[in-house]
Design a protein around this motif. Structure first.
Motif, PDB file in Angstrom:
ATOM      1  N   ARG A  56     -75.946-103.411 118.460  1.00  0.00           N
ATOM      2  CA  ARG A  56     -77.233-103.555 119.146  1.00  0.00           C
ATOM      3  C   ARG A  56     -78.033-102.252 119.098  1.00  0.00           C
ATOM      4  O   ARG A  56     -79.261-102.267 118.911  1.00  0.00           O
ATOM      5  N   SER A  57     -77.342-101.133 119.274  1.00  0.00           N
ATOM      6  CA  SER A  57     -78.028 -99.842 119.241  1.00  0.00           C
ATOM      7  C   SER A  57     -78.595 -99.559 117.855  1.00  0.00           C
ATOM      8  O   SER A  57     -79.724 -99.081 117.712  1.00  0.00           O
ATOM      9  N   LEU A  58     -77.804 -99.867 116.822  1.00  0.00           N
ATOM     10  CA  LEU A  58     -78.268 -99.642 115.452  1.00  0.00           C
ATOM     11  C   LEU A  58     -79.454-100.528 115.115  1.00  0.00           C
ATOM     12  O   LEU A  58     -80.422-100.084 114.488  1.00  0.00           O
ATOM     13  N   THR A  59     -79.385-101.786 115.527  1.00  0.00           N
ATOM     14  CA  THR A  59     -80.495-102.701 115.261  1.00  0.00           C
ATOM     15  C   THR A  59     -81.771-102.185 115.902  1.00  0.00           C
ATOM     16  O   THR A  59     -82.848-102.183 115.277  1.00  0.00           O
ATOM     17  N   SER A  60     -81.667-101.712 117.136  1.00  0.00           N
ATOM     18  CA  SER A  60     -82.841-101.169 117.813  1.00  0.00           C
ATOM     19  C   SER A  60     -83.341 -99.920 117.104  1.00  0.00           C
ATOM     20  O   SER A  60     -84.533 -99.783 116.812  1.00  0.00           O
ATOM     21  N   ALA A  71     -91.781-102.453 115.706  1.00  0.00           N
ATOM     22  CA  ALA A  71     -91.331-101.199 116.314  1.00  0.00           C
ATOM     23  C   ALA A  71     -91.994-100.990 117.669  1.00  0.00           C
ATOM     24  O   ALA A  71     -91.350-100.536 118.622  1.00  0.00           O
ATOM     25  N   ILE A  72     -93.278-101.303 117.756  1.00  0.00           N
ATOM     26  CA  ILE A  72     -93.999-101.143 119.023  1.00  0.00           C
ATOM     27  C   ILE A  72     -93.421-102.086 120.069  1.00  0.00           C
ATOM     28  O   ILE A  72     -93.205-101.713 121.223  1.00  0.00           O
ATOM     29  N   GLU A  73     -93.173-103.320 119.650  1.00  0.00           N
ATOM     30  CA  GLU A  73     -92.590-104.307 120.563  1.00  0.00           C
ATOM     31  C   GLU A  73     -91.205-103.864 121.027  1.00  0.00           C
ATOM     32  O   GLU A  73     -90.834-104.062 122.190  1.00  0.00           O
ATOM     33  N   GLU A  74     -90.432-103.257 120.112  1.00  0.00           N
ATOM     34  CA  GLU A  74     -89.087-102.806 120.473  1.00  0.00           C
ATOM     35  C   GLU A  74     -89.147-101.681 121.490  1.00  0.00           C
ATOM     36  O   GLU A  74     -88.322-101.614 122.413  1.00  0.00           O
ATOM     37  N   LEU A  78     -87.334-101.954 125.129  1.00  0.00           N
ATOM     38  CA  LEU A  78     -86.348-100.996 125.631  1.00  0.00           C
ATOM     39  C   LEU A  78     -86.707-100.520 127.032  1.00  0.00           C
ATOM     40  O   LEU A  78     -85.837-100.407 127.903  1.00  0.00           O
ATOM     41  N   ARG A  79     -87.969-100.213 127.251  1.00  0.00           N
ATOM     42  CA  ARG A  79     -88.365 -99.770 128.589  1.00  0.00           C
ATOM     43  C   ARG A  79     -88.155-100.881 129.614  1.00  0.00           C
ATOM     44  O   ARG A  79     -87.702-100.630 130.733  1.00  0.00           O
TER      45      ARG A  79
END
Length: 274
Positions: A56-60, A71-74, A78-79
């Motif tokens: 999950r961390s790598l995908t993010s 990327a903006i959506e991600e 995350l926040r």
């Protein structure tokens, strides 16, 4: 906010599989921050699902660089994911996952790790490449909504910031030692076929020793000292020999083997391949 694309240094380097050799060290440094160590130690699933957490961390991480508009959506996701992560640590200190200093620290370790992977497993960055990379790391931080005031202005300021963090903020935190202990005993990735899982079981001790060796060896010396970790001149020579071998082989690999799948697919799409 413009997402990353071909021509940026992060586009060229972030998805390279050599990144995997220094990610463990990133997590150790991050959880040495008392707020992060408390949050991860109390609320993360890295003990019960280490490979799932890594995936999950790598995908993010890769989405930040190779996801285009996603990327903006991600960054927003995350926040949102972290907004309710709060609590009190073992010393009675409050923490919140979105506090500016720890949120920035997690992000800013990326620059030190980028420099480190190049130093040990590739070609050391020139001062101009360091400057460009750091500017891109700051741009990535803006995508992730890291407060602008938390970015050291220049590369020189960054190294001063890092030294100050190690000396005055990071701790010999129990979660850091827990992460190191987990590296000694992690089981086979769940997605491996049965025959490879059995092979891992036969050689896990050796594989985990290598993993731990890479984590400890690529940490900044001051971080190792803070954690009380042993590292000899002979260990450093072994790491350098391994690094030279990786640096010689990796650039010769086919693109689909050199890059992690998300990065490889994005690179092919950028050329109109898929």
């Amino acid at each position: 906010m413009e997402p990353f694309g071909p021509g940026s240094l992060l586009w060229e380097g972030m998805g390279d599989r050599r990144l995997m050799l220094v990610l463990g060290g990133a997590l150790v440094m991050q959880v040495m921050h008392p707020q992060i160590g408390a949050a991860v130690g109390q609320q993360s699933v890295y003990r019960t699902d280490p490979w799932g957490r890594l995936d999950r961390s790598l995908t993010s991480l890769l989405t930040w660089v190779y996801g285009g508009p996603r990327a903006i959506e991600e960054g927003r996701r995350l926040r949102e994911l972290h907004k309710d992560i709060s609590g009190v640590d073992h010393q009675g200190r409050k923490y919140h996952a979105l506090s500016a200093e720890p949120y920035a620290w997690v992000h800013l370790t990326a620059f030190e790790r980028t420099v480190t992977v190049a130093r040990y497993f590739g070609t050391e960055l020139t001062p101009e490449q360091e400057r460009r990379t750091y500017e891109e790391v700051k741009h990535l931080g803006r995508i992730l909504q890291v407060p602008e005031r938390m970015f050291p202005a220049t590369v020189a300021d960054y190294w001063t910031y890092l030294d100050d963090m190690v000396a005055n903020t990071l701790e010999d935190h129990p979660t850091a030692h827990d992460v190191l202990d987990s590296a000694r005993r992690v089981g086979a990735p769940p997605y491996l076929p049965g025959v490879l899982r059995r092979l891992w079981g036969q050689h896990a001790l050796g594989a985990n020793r290598v993993n731990l060796f890479l984590i400890v060896g690529t940490l900044p010396p001051a971080v190792r000292d803070r954690l009380g970790l042993d590292w000899s001149a002979a260990d450093e020579r072994r790491l350098r020999r391994l690094g030279r071998m990786v640096a010689a082989v990796a650039p010769r690999l086919p693109e689909r083997l050199r890059y992690l799948p998300i990065a490889y697919q994005a690179r092919v799409r950028s050329r109109g391949g898929i």
